[in-house]
Enzyme design. Structure first.
Site, PDB file in Angstrom:
ATOM      1  N   THR A 132       0.817  -1.209   0.000  1.00 22.00           N
ATOM      2  CA  THR A 132       0.000   0.000   0.000  1.00 22.00           C
ATOM      3  C   THR A 132       0.852   1.260   0.000  1.00 22.00           C
ATOM      4  OG1 THR A 132      -1.584   1.269   1.365  1.00 22.00           O
ATOM      5  CG2 THR A 132      -0.093  -0.194   2.520  1.00 22.00           C
ATOM      6  N   ASP A 133       0.265   2.352  -0.478  1.00 28.22           N
ATOM      7  CA  ASP A 133       0.951   3.647  -0.410  1.00 28.22           C
ATOM      8  C   ASP A 133       0.972   4.214   1.008  1.00 28.22           C
ATOM      9  OD1 ASP A 133      -1.740   4.313  -0.203  1.00 28.22           O
ATOM     10  OD2 ASP A 133      -1.726   5.782  -1.830  1.00 28.22           O
ATOM     11  N   GLU A 134       0.179   3.640   1.913  1.00 26.41           N
ATOM     12  CA  GLU A 134       0.102   4.189   3.268  1.00 26.41           C
ATOM     13  C   GLU A 134       1.406   4.015   4.049  1.00 26.41           C
ATOM     14  OE1 GLU A 134      -3.451   3.776   5.533  1.00 26.41           O
ATOM     15  OE2 GLU A 134      -4.631   3.181   3.790  1.00 26.41           O
ATOM     16  N   TYR A 158      -2.018  -0.254  10.995  1.00 31.00           N
ATOM     17  CA  TYR A 158      -2.128  -0.949   9.708  1.00 31.00           C
ATOM     18  C   TYR A 158      -0.914  -0.677   8.829  1.00 31.00           C
ATOM     19  CZ  TYR A 158      -3.237  -1.360   4.764  1.00 31.00           C
ATOM     20  OH  TYR A 158      -3.164  -1.623   3.426  1.00 31.00           O
TER      21      TYR A 158
END
Length: 353
Positions: A132-134, A158
């Site tokens: 993910t980009d997170e 997360y």
């Protein structure tokens, strides 16, 4: 044969269904079937002998070793993950267990399998990790989009657990020589998404006449990627990506959350108008989530430059397809909206009302 983890979840199931539309190569589909895994999504494949489903936890090394020994996959595509930020805030242990321990266990099982292959098999093998980009943290309005070299700065349990899994995959390549690939994608949307995420939640609540809860001021920005485009990018990376590399996958669609909700309401006003008023009337603002990242944006030029991939859908065309799918497949939404899901939604948004 390829082995897919999390293949009954949102992105994984879309990938498996797309795979069989374009390939005859068999798939071993590994999924624990937690709350977000829905075997019913795979109904078109239930009688397909080339689709082997295994209800297995990726933390179960013995079960994984058995699958690798029996099926001898040429590639692993690792989608399995706990992925909802709010759930990670309320219960981070599950995220560390699945995303960190599960990825470690899968890597070790894959490495053991890889070590048994001949030289040609080892060279051809791939372990593709979907992330993910997170993991990159939050951007200001003036910052450049995330690139593959952006330093990691995860801000939620997360994203921290996904960052940990990314680092493990990188280490297994550099330490053991395993042929790995990693993709970091932006916010996905499309068919079969579990209705705790923004777009399907807003559609479901709008049709039910319930409030449309928008966090904070609704000005948080995300880059939106249609799930079908994401699947096509993963196929390209699997086929032609450079071993050991990371590729960002984005839709080039930066939108504020409130803008997304407004667009959804307008589409529903056209497709299924209310007796009076607009679905926008149901929008309500709720307390923001702790540590809510302000902006994500993906620079996907490396993927375009090296592999020629670009998204086929604009945000407008992808969202229109998504709304139409949910309107035409209400039975699927009803099936996944279990008692556990409803308890979660009530608990999460009651705290923010």
């Amino acid at each position: 044969m390829i082995l897919v983890t999390g293949g009954a979840g949102f992105i994984g199931a879309n990938f498996v269904l797309d795979w069989f539309r374009q390939s005859d190569e068999p798939v071993v589909n590994v999924d624990k079937l937690t709350y977000a895994g829905n075997y019913g999504t795979l109904k078109p494949l239930h009688d397909n002998p080339r689709h082997v489903f295994a209800r297995v936890d990726i933390c179960d090394r013995t079960a994984l070793d058995t699958l690798f020994a029996e099926h001898r996959p040429r590639a692993v595509l690792h989608f399995a993950a706990e992925s909802h930020v709010d759930r990670s805030i309320h219960g981070p242990a599950d995220f560390v267990q699945t995303n960190v321990i599960g990825t470690f266990t899968l890597l070790e099982a894959a490495r053991q399998h890889w070590s048994t292959l001949d030289a040609a098999g080892q060279a051809a093998f791939r372990f593709l990790h979907v992330s993910t980009d997170e993991v990159f943290g939050s951007l200001s309005a003036a910052d450049q989009p995330f690139s593959e070299t952006t330093p990691y700065a995860p801000n939620s349990p997360y994203s921290a657990s996904k960052a940990g899994s990314d680092h493990l995959v990188r280490a297994w390549h550099h330490t053991y020589g395993m042929p790995t690939l990693t993709t970091n994608c932006s916010n996905n949307y499309g068919p079969y998404q579990f209705p705790e995420k923004l777009i399907p939640l807003m559609i479901a609540n709008a049709l039910a006449g319930e409030p449309l809860p928008v966090y904070g001021d609704g000005q948080n920005v995300r880059d939106w990627l249609y799930v079908g485009d994401h699947c096509s990018a993963i196929r390209e990376v699997l086929a032609r990506g450079r071993v050991g590399e990371t590729y960002n996958v984005g839709g080039w669609n930066e939108k504020k959350n409130l803008e997304v909700v407004h667009t959804l309401c307008d589409l529903l006003d056209q497709s299924r108008p209310k007796a009076a008023g607009s679905y926008r009337d149901q929008i309500t603002y709720v307390k923001d989530r702790p540590g809510h990242d302000r902006r994500y944006a993906i620079d996907a030029r490396k993927l375009e430059r090296e592999l020629g991939w670009k998204p086929a859908e604009t945000f407008e065309t992808g969202l229109a397809k998504t709304v139409r799918w949910y309107l035409d497949n209400q039975h699927w939404v009803d099936e996944v909206a279990s008692g556990d899901y409803r308890k979660w939604v009530e608990t999460n948004y009651a705290r923010r009302a």
